[in-house]
Motif scaffolding. Structure first.
Motif, PDB file in Angstrom:
ATOM      1  N   UNK A  42       0.797  -1.234   0.000  1.00 44.08           N
ATOM      2  CA  UNK A  42       0.000   0.000   0.000  1.00 44.08           C
ATOM      3  C   UNK A  42       0.828   1.281   0.000  1.00 44.08           C
ATOM      4  N   UNK A  43       2.139   1.162   0.074  1.00 49.55           N
ATOM      5  CA  UNK A  43       2.957   2.372   0.068  1.00 49.55           C
ATOM      6  C   UNK A  43       4.427   2.035  -0.102  1.00 49.55           C
ATOM      7  N   UNK A  44       4.939   2.089  -1.332  1.00 47.81           N
ATOM      8  CA  UNK A  44       6.331   1.665  -1.566  1.00 47.81           C
ATOM      9  C   UNK A  44       7.119   2.733  -2.324  1.00 47.81           C
ATOM     10  N   UNK A  45       7.555   3.765  -1.614  1.00 46.66           N
ATOM     11  CA  UNK A  45       7.237   4.116  -0.225  1.00 46.66           C
ATOM     12  C   UNK A  45       6.055   5.081  -0.196  1.00 46.66           C
ATOM     13  N   UNK A  46       5.568   5.368   0.999  1.00 43.71           N
ATOM     14  CA  UNK A  46       4.499   6.357   1.171  1.00 43.71           C
ATOM     15  C   UNK A  46       5.102   7.757   1.103  1.00 43.71           C
ATOM     16  N   UNK A 106       4.126  -4.758 -10.212  1.00 47.74           N
ATOM     17  CA  UNK A 106       3.011  -3.880 -10.571  1.00 47.74           C
ATOM     18  C   UNK A 106       2.221  -3.486  -9.330  1.00 47.74           C
ATOM     19  N   UNK A 107       1.957  -4.474  -8.462  1.00 44.20           N
ATOM     20  CA  UNK A 107       1.210  -4.205  -7.230  1.00 44.20           C
ATOM     21  C   UNK A 107       1.958  -3.216  -6.346  1.00 44.20           C
ATOM     22  N   UNK A 108       3.258  -3.430  -6.191  1.00 44.51           N
ATOM     23  CA  UNK A 108       4.038  -2.595  -5.291  1.00 44.51           C
ATOM     24  C   UNK A 108       4.284  -1.199  -5.845  1.00 44.51           C
ATOM     25  N   UNK A 109       4.096  -1.016  -7.164  1.00 43.23           N
ATOM     26  CA  UNK A 109       4.253   0.324  -7.744  1.00 43.23           C
ATOM     27  C   UNK A 109       2.935   1.088  -7.837  1.00 43.23           C
TER      28      UNK A 109
END
Length: 348
Positions: free
Chosen positions: A203-207, A247-250
């Motif tokens: 949900x935040x990579x990074x926030x 893709x999910x982490x971006x």
């Protein structure tokens, strides 16, 4: 006083540190060079997963010994978690497992398949986490919480709500760091006040948003180790899953890029006058071409020598960025959001 003796100009920046397993050693190199250069003042650090590990060691080193202390702390951490470091054999095996997890090699595929078939309580019944032991030995959280020289923002994912949770320096604990780096197929969820958390990368990579609202600095340098664009179509199951995870982490990062771009356009149009919103100047340090030269099998290599290679690539990338863009800091963004957010029209 000669020009050589004149003090260096200094500029305030925030740093945003991505997670990415072993390639977090690239971030170590970037930080090492920025610290050595001496022209930057760091207001805030936002970190996720491996980025959280780098962030907390950076902050602890600064607390103990300023920039040189941070350099020494980061080097000590990456040495400790290498396969040929100081960890016991059973913990070194788990470090290999964590690093191998995102690889597309046969050994990593077997590790992933086993992890997907069994819960962490079955594959790691003792709950051994070598990263936890390393951080526990190297970071004095009581002392870190008591200082306020550098703002820290550590992201984790609330398992129950699917929302990001940001942990800040005044409350920071070992569990919060481990929550940020908790891969759910390897380790049980980390519970904080009864709430389970997984890796913050979901949900935040990074926030980035805490840096907008909780620091006075408008310049954010993103240290990017996960490619947004990867050419070609994955073929094997492991390659497909690795790309899905990228893709999910971006996704959350791209969402924040869009928010920054939207606010900047409203400010330029005069529609946010008198509000708390501010234009954010984004910058990025990356070495995608260099990092992509390492094949998937390189992610199996947790030798300290390989970490040093990544560190050196990171140092070179930081020097290149400073040479090209130091004068732009505080003046204008150097990351082209229009290009980063350009829609895929190939199918139109």
């Amino acid at each position: 006083m000669t020009s050589a003796d004149a003090p260096k100009p200094r500029k305030n920046v925030n740093l945003a540190l991505q997670g990415g397993g072993a390639h977090g050693a690239f971030t170590w190199g970037v930080l090492d060079q920025l610290l050595e250069d001496g022209r930057l003042v760091f207001d805030g650090l936002s970190g996720t997963s491996a980025g959280a590990m780098n962030a907390v060691n950076f902050a602890e080193g600064m607390r103990k010994g300023g920039p040189q202390g941070a350099q020494e702390q980061l080097a000590k951490f990456w040495r400790a978690v290498s396969i040929d470091g100081v960890l016991p054999a059973i913990q070194r095996n788990l470090v290999e497992g964590v690093i191998n997890f995102w690889s597309a090699t046969p050994a990593a595929t077997l590790f992933q398949e086993t992890s997907n078939l069994f819960a962490p309580s079955e594959t790691n019944p003792l709950g051994i986490n070598p990263l936890r032991d390393a951080i526990s030995e190297m970071v004095n959280f009581d002392a870190l919480r008591a200082t306020d020289a550098l703002k820290l923002f550590i992201a984790a994912t609330n398992v129950e709500t699917g929302k990001v949770r940001i942990f800040r320096r005044p409350e920071l604990t070992l569990d919060m760091i481990m929550a940020s780096a908790c891969l759910p197929t390897l380790f049980p969820a980390v519970k904080i006040d009864g709430v389970p958390y997984w890796d913050g990368g979901y949900m935040g990579n990074p926030a980035l948003f805490p840096l907008f609202n909780e620091t006075d600095c408008a310049d954010i340098i993103l240290i990017q180790i996960n490619p947004i664009i990867r050419k070609g179509t994955p073929e094997t199951a492991a390659e497909i899953m690795a790309r899905v995870d990228e893709i999910t982490f971006n996704a959350s990062l791209l969402h924040e890029f869009r928010a920054i771009d939207f606010v900047a356009r409203l400010i330029k149009a005069g529609r946010l006058a008198g509000t708390h919103h501010k234009s954010i100047r984004l910058h990025v340090i990356e070495a995608e071409d260099e990092l992509n030269k390492f094949g998937a099998a390189s992610k199996l290599n947790a030798d300290f020598g390989f970490f040093q290679q990544l560190r050196d690539i990171g140092r070179a990338a930081a020097r290149k960025f400073l040479d090209a863009h130091f004068d732009h800091l505080g003046e204008k963004a150097t990351l082209d959001l229009d290009e980063a957010l350009k829609s895929d029209t190939s199918g139109c």
